[in-house]
Every structure is written in structure tokens, then in C-alpha cells.
Write a protein that holds these residues in place. Structure first.
Motif, PDB file in Angstrom:
ATOM      1  N   ALA A 124     -12.270  52.838  11.970  1.00  0.00           N
ATOM      2  CA  ALA A 124     -12.418  52.579  10.534  1.00  0.00           C
ATOM      3  C   ALA A 124     -11.775  53.700   9.717  1.00  0.00           C
ATOM      4  O   ALA A 124     -11.126  53.445   8.691  1.00  0.00           O
ATOM      5  CB  ALA A 124     -13.894  52.425  10.173  1.00  0.00           C
ATOM      6  N   LEU A 125     -11.926  54.936  10.164  1.00  0.00           N
ATOM      7  CA  LEU A 125     -11.308  56.059   9.469  1.00  0.00           C
ATOM      8  C   LEU A 125      -9.789  55.909   9.459  1.00  0.00           C
ATOM      9  O   LEU A 125      -9.158  56.057   8.409  1.00  0.00           O
ATOM     10  CB  LEU A 125     -11.700  57.383  10.132  1.00  0.00           C
ATOM     11  N   VAL A 126      -9.199  55.616  10.599  1.00  0.00           N
ATOM     12  CA  VAL A 126      -7.745  55.466  10.672  1.00  0.00           C
ATOM     13  C   VAL A 126      -7.280  54.318   9.778  1.00  0.00           C
ATOM     14  O   VAL A 126      -6.295  54.453   9.033  1.00  0.00           O
ATOM     15  CB  VAL A 126      -7.284  55.273  12.131  1.00  0.00           C
ATOM     16  N   ALA A 127      -7.970  53.198   9.809  1.00  0.00           N
ATOM     17  CA  ALA A 127      -7.600  52.065   8.952  1.00  0.00           C
ATOM     18  C   ALA A 127      -7.692  52.464   7.474  1.00  0.00           C
ATOM     19  O   ALA A 127      -6.819  52.118   6.671  1.00  0.00           O
ATOM     20  CB  ALA A 127      -8.490  50.861   9.251  1.00  0.00           C
ATOM     21  N   LEU A 128      -8.726  53.199   7.112  1.00  0.00           N
ATOM     22  CA  LEU A 128      -8.884  53.654   5.730  1.00  0.00           C
ATOM     23  C   LEU A 128      -7.768  54.624   5.357  1.00  0.00           C
ATOM     24  O   LEU A 128      -7.173  54.520   4.274  1.00  0.00           O
ATOM     25  CB  LEU A 128     -10.254  54.305   5.552  1.00  0.00           C
ATOM     26  N   LEU A 129      -7.456  55.568   6.221  1.00  0.00           N
ATOM     27  CA  LEU A 129      -6.382  56.521   5.939  1.00  0.00           C
ATOM     28  C   LEU A 129      -5.037  55.810   5.767  1.00  0.00           C
ATOM     29  O   LEU A 129      -4.248  56.156   4.879  1.00  0.00           O
ATOM     30  CB  LEU A 129      -6.290  57.566   7.050  1.00  0.00           C
ATOM     31  N   ARG A 130      -4.769  54.809   6.594  1.00  0.00           N
ATOM     32  CA  ARG A 130      -3.524  54.047   6.456  1.00  0.00           C
ATOM     33  C   ARG A 130      -3.478  53.322   5.117  1.00  0.00           C
ATOM     34  O   ARG A 130      -2.439  53.290   4.451  1.00  0.00           O
ATOM     35  CB  ARG A 130      -3.393  53.050   7.603  1.00  0.00           C
ATOM     36  N   ARG A 131      -4.605  52.743   4.713  1.00  0.00           N
ATOM     37  CA  ARG A 131      -4.650  52.037   3.426  1.00  0.00           C
ATOM     38  C   ARG A 131      -4.444  53.012   2.273  1.00  0.00           C
ATOM     39  O   ARG A 131      -3.682  52.742   1.344  1.00  0.00           O
ATOM     40  CB  ARG A 131      -5.973  51.299   3.244  1.00  0.00           C
ATOM     41  N   LEU A 132      -5.105  54.156   2.324  1.00  0.00           N
ATOM     42  CA  LEU A 132      -4.945  55.147   1.264  1.00  0.00           C
ATOM     43  C   LEU A 132      -3.497  55.631   1.179  1.00  0.00           C
ATOM     44  O   LEU A 132      -2.958  55.823   0.086  1.00  0.00           O
ATOM     45  CB  LEU A 132      -5.892  56.325   1.487  1.00  0.00           C
ATOM     46  N   ALA A 133      -2.844  55.812   2.328  1.00  0.00           N
ATOM     47  CA  ALA A 133      -1.443  56.252   2.339  1.00  0.00           C
ATOM     48  C   ALA A 133      -0.532  55.212   1.687  1.00  0.00           C
ATOM     49  O   ALA A 133       0.490  55.570   1.094  1.00  0.00           O
ATOM     50  CB  ALA A 133      -0.993  56.551   3.766  1.00  0.00           C
ATOM     51  N   GLN A 134      -0.907  53.949   1.767  1.00  0.00           N
ATOM     52  CA  GLN A 134      -0.113  52.887   1.139  1.00  0.00           C
ATOM     53  C   GLN A 134      -0.382  52.774  -0.359  1.00  0.00           C
ATOM     54  O   GLN A 134       0.501  52.372  -1.112  1.00  0.00           O
ATOM     55  CB  GLN A 134      -0.414  51.542   1.800  1.00  0.00           C
ATOM     56  N   THR A 135      -1.587  53.096  -0.789  1.00  0.00           N
ATOM     57  CA  THR A 135      -1.963  52.849  -2.188  1.00  0.00           C
ATOM     58  C   THR A 135      -1.901  54.083  -3.089  1.00  0.00           C
ATOM     59  O   THR A 135      -1.873  53.932  -4.309  1.00  0.00           O
ATOM     60  CB  THR A 135      -3.372  52.239  -2.276  1.00  0.00           C
ATOM     61  N   LEU A 136      -1.883  55.267  -2.512  1.00  0.00           N
ATOM     62  CA  LEU A 136      -1.805  56.491  -3.319  1.00  0.00           C
ATOM     63  C   LEU A 136      -0.398  57.078  -3.157  1.00  0.00           C
ATOM     64  O   LEU A 136      -0.042  57.556  -2.077  1.00  0.00           O
ATOM     65  CB  LEU A 136      -2.868  57.500  -2.880  1.00  0.00           C
TER      66      LEU A 136
END
Length: 194
Positions: A124-136
Motif C-alpha cells: 500500500a505504501l508503494v502504491a501510494l508513493l507511486r500515485r503521489l509521484a504522478q500527482t505532485l
């Protein structure tokens, strides 16, 4: 680490979230990984809701990842959460539920952080980090709380001894594995050793 779907994020804003300062997301270039050093998510929420400042706000990360992989957002990214001294304006704070040194945080005899992070939590952490990297748009770096707060304080059991004020996410956090799975790099050493 396998290909992961985007995380399901459950919004649970803190009661004071509207009092937290707004910020321009173009300046957010850092994620700080923490562990709660508390027994469970309910206790972490209780701590996050405590008002500690004249502004009517308290200490909290933006996201909390429970042991079963549940991801909760307590503070939206466009608000400055209080999670790491001196770095809050440029950082997103992610708290992993983990006992850490709880309940003897500063006792010199209890500095081990033995609880491993769970597989669902890390995914879940990795998925969240990937999403944040795409949106920020400016997000480039990742650091542990212990990288940014190196203050040593008197031990609660023996004030003649010094212990780290913060050790999270701690020695059980798999930095190599996480860094290999996300498009972020470890923040270059920002501080001289304490």
C-alpha cells in the motif's frame, strides 16, 4: 514488488484540517516516512486529533497506512501538516502503523524497534508513493523521519544518557525494496551528524 493498482484512499480529515496552512503543491518535493510508534490506528488517530498549538491544530501526517494495507488521508496534500520539524512546508508525511518503541519511547533500555512492517502495508505504501509521484509535480525525494530529526535527548530512565528523539521508520524499514519500486530518490544528506 508486483504491479500494484492505485491505492484506495479513505478520506478522514482531522477536525482542525481547515486551520492548517494552505500551500502551493508546486513546492512539495519530499515525502517523509514515519512510523506511529503507537499500538494501533485508533490510538494514532487520537494523537492526531490532539490540539497542541495556538492555531488550534496538532501533530499529524497526511496519510496513515495500517498493518492491513488500509490507507487513510487525515490531511489533504494542499495543507501543511505538522509531522517533522523544519520540513513541513515542502513535505508529505506518511505514517505507518507500527509500535516502534511504544510505550517507552525515550527509555534507554527500550530503543529496539522490533515489529516488522507487513506485506500489505508495504504494498500500500508503494502504491501510494507511486500515485503521489504522478500527482505532485515537484515530488522527487523521500526521507525517513530519523534522517531529518537527529536530536538526541536525555533518556527517561537515566538523564545522563542520550537517546534519539526520533528513530522512525527504524531499522526494520526496507529502504532498498521501497526505493527500487518508486520513482523517488533518497534525500541527499541534509544535516551534519548530530
Amino acid at each position: 514488488m508486483p504491479t500494484l493498482p492505485p491505492p484506495i484512499v479513505i478520506d478522514q480529515p482531522l477536525p482542525y484540517v481547515e486551520r492548517l496552512a494552505r500551500r502551493d503543491l508546486s513546492g512539495v518535493d519530499l515525502v517523509v516516512v514515519h512510523c506511529t510508534e503507537l499500538p494501533d490506528l485508533a490510538t494514532a488517530r487520537e494523537y492526531g486529533e490532539r490540539v497542541l498549538y495556538p492555531s488550534g491544530t496538532g501533530n499529524s501526517g497526511h496519510y496513515y497506512v495500517d498493518r492491513d494495507g488500509t490507507v487513510l488521508r487525515y490531511v489533504p496534500e494542499d495543507r501543511t501538516a505538522h509531522h517533522v520539524r523544519g520540513w513541513n512546508e515542502r513535505a508529505v508525511g506518511i505514517e505507518l502503523v507500527n509500535r516502534g518503541r511504544w510505550p517507552h519511547w525515550l527509555d534507554s533500555r527500550h530503543q529496539a524497534m522490533d515489529e516488522p512492517y507487513t506485506e500489505p502495508q508495504l504494498e500500500a505504501l508503494v502504491a501510494l508513493l507511486r500515485r503521489l509521484a504522478q500527482t505532485l509535480p515537484a515530488l522527487r525525494y523521500i526521507a525517513g523521519h530519523e534522517d531529518l530529526d537527529r536530536e538526541r535527548v536525555p533518556a527517561s530512565d537515566d538523564p545522563s544518557l542520550q537517546v534519539p528523539r526520533k528513530r522512525d521508520p527504524g531499522p526494520r524499514f526496507p529502504w532498498e525494496r521501497v526505493l527500487a519500486a518508486v520513482p523517488l530518490q533518497r534525500l541527499p544528506d541534509p544535516l551534519p551528524p548530530a
